[in-house]
Design a protein around this motif. Sequence first.
Motif, short mmCIF file in Angstrom:
data_model
loop_
_atom_site.label_atom_id
_atom_site.label_comp_id
_atom_site.label_asym_id
_atom_site.label_seq_id
_atom_site.Cartn_x
_atom_site.Cartn_y
_atom_site.Cartn_z
N GLY A 44 30.91 54.23 46.98
CA GLY A 44 30.31 54.24 45.67
C GLY A 44 31.20 53.56 44.65
N GLY A 45 31.48 54.26 43.56
CA GLY A 45 32.31 53.69 42.50
C GLY A 45 33.72 53.37 42.96
N THR A 46 34.18 54.04 44.02
CA THR A 46 35.54 53.80 44.50
C THR A 46 35.72 52.34 44.91
N TYR A 47 34.76 51.82 45.66
CA TYR A 47 34.85 50.42 46.07
C TYR A 47 34.75 49.48 44.87
N ALA A 48 33.91 49.83 43.89
CA ALA A 48 33.81 49.01 42.69
C ALA A 48 35.14 48.97 41.95
N ALA A 49 35.75 50.15 41.78
CA ALA A 49 37.04 50.21 41.09
C ALA A 49 38.09 49.39 41.83
N LEU A 50 38.10 49.48 43.15
CA LEU A 50 39.09 48.71 43.92
C LEU A 50 38.77 47.23 43.92
N ASN A 276 29.49 47.07 46.22
CA ASN A 276 30.21 47.74 45.12
C ASN A 276 31.48 46.97 44.78
N SER A 277 32.24 46.59 45.81
CA SER A 277 33.48 45.85 45.60
C SER A 277 33.23 44.51 44.93
N PHE A 278 32.16 43.85 45.34
CA PHE A 278 31.77 42.58 44.72
C PHE A 278 31.62 42.75 43.21
N ALA A 289 38.01 35.09 33.47
CA ALA A 289 37.44 33.74 33.38
C ALA A 289 36.71 33.52 32.07
N GLY A 290 37.00 34.35 31.08
CA GLY A 290 36.43 34.14 29.75
C GLY A 290 34.93 34.28 29.68
N GLY A 291 34.37 35.12 30.53
CA GLY A 291 32.93 35.36 30.48
C GLY A 291 32.09 34.41 31.30
N ASN A 292 32.71 33.49 32.01
CA ASN A 292 31.96 32.54 32.85
C ASN A 292 31.41 33.29 34.07
N ILE A 293 30.09 33.43 34.14
CA ILE A 293 29.49 34.28 35.16
C ILE A 293 29.61 33.67 36.56
N VAL A 294 29.57 32.34 36.67
CA VAL A 294 29.72 31.73 38.00
C VAL A 294 31.15 31.93 38.50
N GLU A 295 32.13 31.71 37.64
CA GLU A 295 33.52 31.96 38.04
C GLU A 295 33.72 33.43 38.39
N ALA A 296 33.12 34.31 37.59
CA ALA A 296 33.25 35.74 37.87
C ALA A 296 32.66 36.09 39.23
N THR A 297 31.59 35.41 39.62
CA THR A 297 30.99 35.66 40.92
C THR A 297 31.93 35.26 42.05
N LEU A 298 32.77 34.24 41.82
CA LEU A 298 33.78 33.88 42.81
C LEU A 298 34.78 35.01 43.00
N TYR A 299 35.21 35.62 41.91
CA TYR A 299 36.12 36.76 42.00
C TYR A 299 35.46 37.90 42.79
N GLY A 300 34.18 38.16 42.50
CA GLY A 300 33.48 39.20 43.21
C GLY A 300 33.37 38.92 44.70
N THR A 301 33.13 37.66 45.04
CA THR A 301 33.02 37.28 46.44
C THR A 301 34.33 37.50 47.18
N VAL A 302 35.44 37.19 46.53
CA VAL A 302 36.75 37.41 47.16
C VAL A 302 37.01 38.90 47.34
N SER A 303 36.68 39.70 46.34
CA SER A 303 36.86 41.15 46.48
C SER A 303 36.07 41.68 47.66
N ALA A 304 34.84 41.22 47.81
CA ALA A 304 34.02 41.66 48.94
C ALA A 304 34.63 41.23 50.27
N PHE A 306 37.70 41.11 51.14
CA PHE A 306 38.75 42.05 51.56
C PHE A 306 38.15 43.38 52.03
N THR A 307 36.97 43.72 51.52
CA THR A 307 36.35 44.99 51.88
C THR A 307 35.75 44.98 53.28
N VAL A 308 35.18 43.85 53.70
CA VAL A 308 34.46 43.82 54.97
C VAL A 308 35.38 43.63 56.18
#
Length: 352
Positions: A44-50, A276-278, A289-304, A306-308
Amino acid sequence: MAAQDRARVFVSLGMFIIDEFQFHDDDDRPTGRTLPPQESAPRGGTYAALGARIWLPPAHVGMIVDRGTDFPEQIQRKLDVYGSDMWLFRDHKDRATTRSLNSYRGEHRHLRRFQYTTPRLRLTPRDLLETKFRRPEMLHFICSPTRAAAIISEVAENTGWNPITIYEPIPDRCIPEELQPLVDVLPSISVLSPNAEEAMSLLSIPGSPTKPLIEQACRRFLEYGVGPQGEGAVVIRSGALGAYVATRAGGDDWVPAYWSETEAPERVVDVTGAGNSFLGGLGAGLALAGGNIVEATLYGTVSASFTVEQEGLPRLTETRVEDGVAIEQWNEDSPHSRLIELQERLRRQGST
């Protein structure tokens, strides 16, 4: 302003849940394999926080952890490794920790069923008041559309607090009957992020997810008016296809998955918590990334990514300080190196 009084960058209202697992074969017969609670991971939120913690120091991330009388010492030790300042522990002497049972089917562990095995203890923005997590810059929540509206209402009670809201619809409420409540709350949502199956189910789009169908779903959500003045974003998490991101202001892109079951099946060990991690990584990315949603999605993809790679939570394997800056490795690899690689892949994708 004292460090402890600064607003957190990312706080999740997701509940702390201890998972238990059962596994079934492709014909949905139990395999006999299970993971007991002490060997499983909180979700749940644990993965999001991490997911956010991979990019941000502990003092910039936050989550409330409700500890029942049965809280496992092994999980406590795991959480402490990531930095005690990112957690706010609340002890309960009259109840058990929230637990769930996850049943998976087939070799690739597609989720068959999720159910709570102990009573839930939900969190709301009011739980953050008078704590070190009050008024974060970004607020993540996982719930039904109706409950999302209640959360937004509580946020509005705090005059002057206008967080970026990152909303992850809970899977079992991604049904056509919930579409109108979702439409009603969308103007108050900064980032809406269902996965592909959930998006199509909400919109009654038949068939298996394909890029054209996912893009169609995204356009329909945008037409409903995501975000204040329709300036929000929709990010549809699509497994091996990657993530599709679009905004009402214009612009859309496909961000490739870092690992996929088709191209690197040996790296996709367990997808529990990946979404959640994403979103935690995406929240951190919006800040970095200063609010850039595409760049932010790259960060989310990298977080995911590490989770899988393993069953349970990603591991913080190295921390060192260079020129006063903490350099961390997760799963013995660098998040920033993966980010650079993914940026290059997206650049090549755009040039073809």
